[in-house]
Design an enzyme around this catalytic site. Structure first.
Site, PDB file in Angstrom:
ATOM      1  N   SER A   1       0.798  -1.226   0.000  1.00 49.38           N
ATOM      2  CA  SER A   1       0.000   0.000   0.000  1.00 49.38           C
ATOM      3  C   SER A   1       0.827   1.271   0.000  1.00 49.38           C
ATOM      4  O   SER A   1       0.370   2.295  -0.489  1.00 49.38           O
ATOM      5  CB  SER A   1      -0.933   0.002   1.203  1.00 49.38           C
ATOM      6  OG  SER A   1      -0.183  -0.076   2.402  1.00 49.38           O
TER       7      SER A   1
ATOM      8  N   HIS B   1      -5.385  -4.328  -1.742  1.00 48.70           N
ATOM      9  CA  HIS B   1      -5.139  -3.219  -2.677  1.00 48.70           C
ATOM     10  C   HIS B   1      -5.070  -3.715  -4.122  1.00 48.70           C
ATOM     11  O   HIS B   1      -4.381  -3.120  -4.944  1.00 48.70           O
ATOM     12  CB  HIS B   1      -3.841  -2.488  -2.316  1.00 48.70           C
ATOM     13  CG  HIS B   1      -4.000  -1.523  -1.188  1.00 48.70           C
ATOM     14  ND1 HIS B   1      -4.596  -0.283  -1.326  1.00 48.70           N
ATOM     15  CD2 HIS B   1      -3.673  -1.623   0.114  1.00 48.70           C
ATOM     16  CE1 HIS B   1      -4.603   0.339  -0.171  1.00 48.70           C
ATOM     17  NE2 HIS B   1      -4.052  -0.450   0.737  1.00 48.70           N
TER      18      HIS B   1
ATOM     19  N   LYS C   1     -12.410  -1.386   0.143  1.00 51.06           N
ATOM     20  CA  LYS C   1     -11.612  -0.543  -0.759  1.00 51.06           C
ATOM     21  C   LYS C   1     -12.291  -0.498  -2.133  1.00 51.06           C
ATOM     22  O   LYS C   1     -13.327   0.129  -2.265  1.00 51.06           O
ATOM     23  CB  LYS C   1     -10.165  -1.051  -0.790  1.00 51.06           C
ATOM     24  CG  LYS C   1      -9.477  -0.839   0.579  1.00 51.06           C
ATOM     25  CD  LYS C   1      -7.986  -1.069   0.551  1.00 51.06           C
ATOM     26  CE  LYS C   1      -7.371  -0.555   1.840  1.00 51.06           C
ATOM     27  NZ  LYS C   1      -6.999  -1.631   2.790  1.00 51.06           N
TER      28      LYS C   1
HETATM   29  C1  LIG Z   1      -6.940  -2.024   4.196  1.00 49.66           C
HETATM   30  C2  LIG Z   1      -6.226  -3.268   4.427  1.00 49.66           C
HETATM   31  C3  LIG Z   1      -6.676  -4.190   5.380  1.00 49.66           C
HETATM   32  C4  LIG Z   1      -7.831  -3.907   6.287  1.00 49.66           C
HETATM   33  O1  LIG Z   1      -9.050  -4.049   5.638  1.00 49.66           O
HETATM   34  P1  LIG Z   1     -10.396  -3.773   6.464  1.00 49.66           P
HETATM   35  O2  LIG Z   1     -11.411  -4.575   5.755  1.00 49.66           O
HETATM   36  O3  LIG Z   1     -10.631  -2.305   6.404  1.00 49.66           O
HETATM   37  O4  LIG Z   1     -10.159  -4.244   7.855  1.00 49.66           O
HETATM   38  C5  LIG Z   1      -6.000  -5.386   5.489  1.00 49.66           C
HETATM   39  N1  LIG Z   1      -4.929  -5.663   4.724  1.00 49.66           N
HETATM   40  C6  LIG Z   1      -4.449  -4.795   3.819  1.00 49.66           C
HETATM   41  C7  LIG Z   1      -3.268  -5.152   2.988  1.00 49.66           C
HETATM   42  C8  LIG Z   1      -5.083  -3.563   3.646  1.00 49.66           C
HETATM   43  O5  LIG Z   1      -4.606  -2.685   2.768  1.00 49.66           O
END
Ligand SMILES: *Cc1c(COP(=O)(O)O)cnc(C)c1O
Length: 415
Positions: free
Chosen positions: A190, A218, A249
């Site tokens: 990320s 991502h 996301k």
């Molecule tokens: C955003 C993210 C998470 C968390 O996701 P949520 O559903 O908001 O808990 C977990 N792993 C990665 C790699 C992320 O970028």
């Protein structure tokens, strides 16, 4: 012990320490839905300002898509607001199963289990499938939620240098005596927007008889020719044993996550994963929204294609203007500024110019690697990108960093 002045003082001091270190996170209040144009109150109490959002994880522009909102309304009307239960007591509706089947189909796996979030999926999965006879070998830049999940698991923990296949191979050799070995990585990282070398990792795992775990939060929905994720991009669909991902996301952006992969591993999670057993089921509104998102994405690649074109346009524009970017091809486009204060100043100036983009610095990224992380969306139209580019150029000129080398920027900004 009551919350005495003494105890209050302990926390006030810690909070002041965070502020003095310049690490206090000040939220900005958005008064509109999550789209390319948002209305923001910043600083607190200021009148609303319309800005272009360049830092949402809304990669496919589906967070406020009319069809998704309509499906969510229908879910609300037909299946109610909340289930007031965990899955295994009375929290499983037909639509939960429908969504699990759809995710399995979309990711090309054997089975899927939903979790309240991907953080919960990562917190639960390792403990559910591993024991103290096993080893977890993680890339050193994996997401915080993976690190927490590993901590909750009794298997041995080890790591390999970021995307370093030689180092990974050494670790696989070192742990050849373990019952189960699992290699753990993010699909797309990320902070830098780089992609894991899943093809090489898969080959090593085959050679050393190890499983692969990928967190594709991502990537799911837009990486790869049809947006299935990093495994599609790297040509290893069907070879990943565990995929975790988020619905928070690209896939609608509300909330929820899952573990998808080998049938037995998913069943182990259903029986044993604590965030699944002890936290509430995903609300019908959200399930119905994600069902629609996957339907949209399965019908056409139009949105991920537009995202790809937007990303190319944006990277090209910034590069030609003389900014230093992290190399890559994902919609995570970090504009490197190296100096923490410079990243904060430029973020503020961009905001004045109508662009919302946040500066990241240590400890979120390594020392001396401060940046503004921009994220491109299929919800951006060309006029958004052009206006944002103009703002970047104007602010870049003001700080005299255009066309400068890394060394020149560091010297100028007094780092
Ligand atoms: C955003 C993210 C998470 C968390 O996701 P949520 O559903 O908001 O808990 C977990 N792993 C990665 C790699 C992320 O970028």
């Amino acid at each position: 012990m009551s919350y005495s002045d003494n105890v209050r003082g302990i926390y006030q001091q810690q909070l002041n320490g965070i502020k003095e270190a310049g690490l206090f996170k000040q939220e900005r209040y958005i008064h509109s839905p999550q789209t390319a144009d948002i209305e923001v109150e910043f600083p607190t109490g200021a009148s609303l300002k319309k800005v272009i959002n360049m830092c949402a994880n809304n990669y496919l522009g589906l967070s406020s898509h009319p069809e998704v909102i309509k499906a969510a309304h229908e879910g609300l009307d037909n299946r109610g607001y909340g289930m007031s239960s965990v899955r295994f007591i009375c929290g499983t509706q037909d639509i939960h199963l429908q969504l699990e089947a759809q995710v399995t189909e979309f990711l090309g796996t054997e089975d899927t289990i939903l979790f309240p979030s991907c953080m919960d999926a990562n917190a639960g999965v390792f403990e559910a499938i591993l024991t103290k006879d096993d080893v977890m070998i993680a890339d050193r830049l994996v997401h915080a939620s993976i690190i927490d999940g590993m901590r909750l698991c009794s298997a041995m923990q080890d790591s390999f240098k970021h995307s370093n296949m030689k180092h990974l191979e050494e670790k696989l050799q070192l742990h050849s005596d373990k019952r189960v070995k699992i290699v753990i990585t993010d699909g797309v990282f990320s902070m830098d927007g780089d992609t894991a070398k899943l093809d090489e990792i898969a080959a090593l795992c085959e050679k050393y008889d190890a499983m692969i775990f990928v967190d594709d939060s991502h990537a799911s929905g837009f990486i790869g020719k049809t947006g299935r994720g990093t495994h599609e991009k790297c040509g290893v669909v069907g070879k990943i044993d565990v995929i975790t991902t988020t619905f928070g996301k690209a896939l609608g952006g509300a909330s929820g996550g899952c573990v998808s992969g080998r049938r037995e591993l998913v069943e182990m999670c259903r029986q044993k994963a604590r965030p699944y057993l002890f936290s509430n089921t995903i609300a019908p509104v959200v399930v119905s929204g994600v069902v629609k998102v996957l339907e949209i994405l399965s019908q056409s690649t139009e949105r991920r294609d537009k995202l790809e074109q937007n990303t190319e346009y944006w990277r090209k524009g910034l590069t030609e203007a003389g900014f230093i970017l992290k190399a890559g091809d994902t919609p995570i486009v970090p504009v490197m500024l190296f100096n923490a204060k410079l990243s904060q100043d430029i973020s503020k100036d961009l905001y004045q110019e109508g662009v919302y983009a946040i500066g990241f610095f240590f400890p979120v990224v390594p020392q001396g690697q401060a940046r503004i992380r921009t994220q491109i969306s299929a919800g951006h139209e060309k006029h958004h990108l052009d206006k944002a580019l103009d703002a970047f150029v104007k602010v870049g000129k003001k700080h005299d960093i255009l066309g400068k080398t890394k060394q020149e920027i560091i010297e100028m900004s007094g780092a």
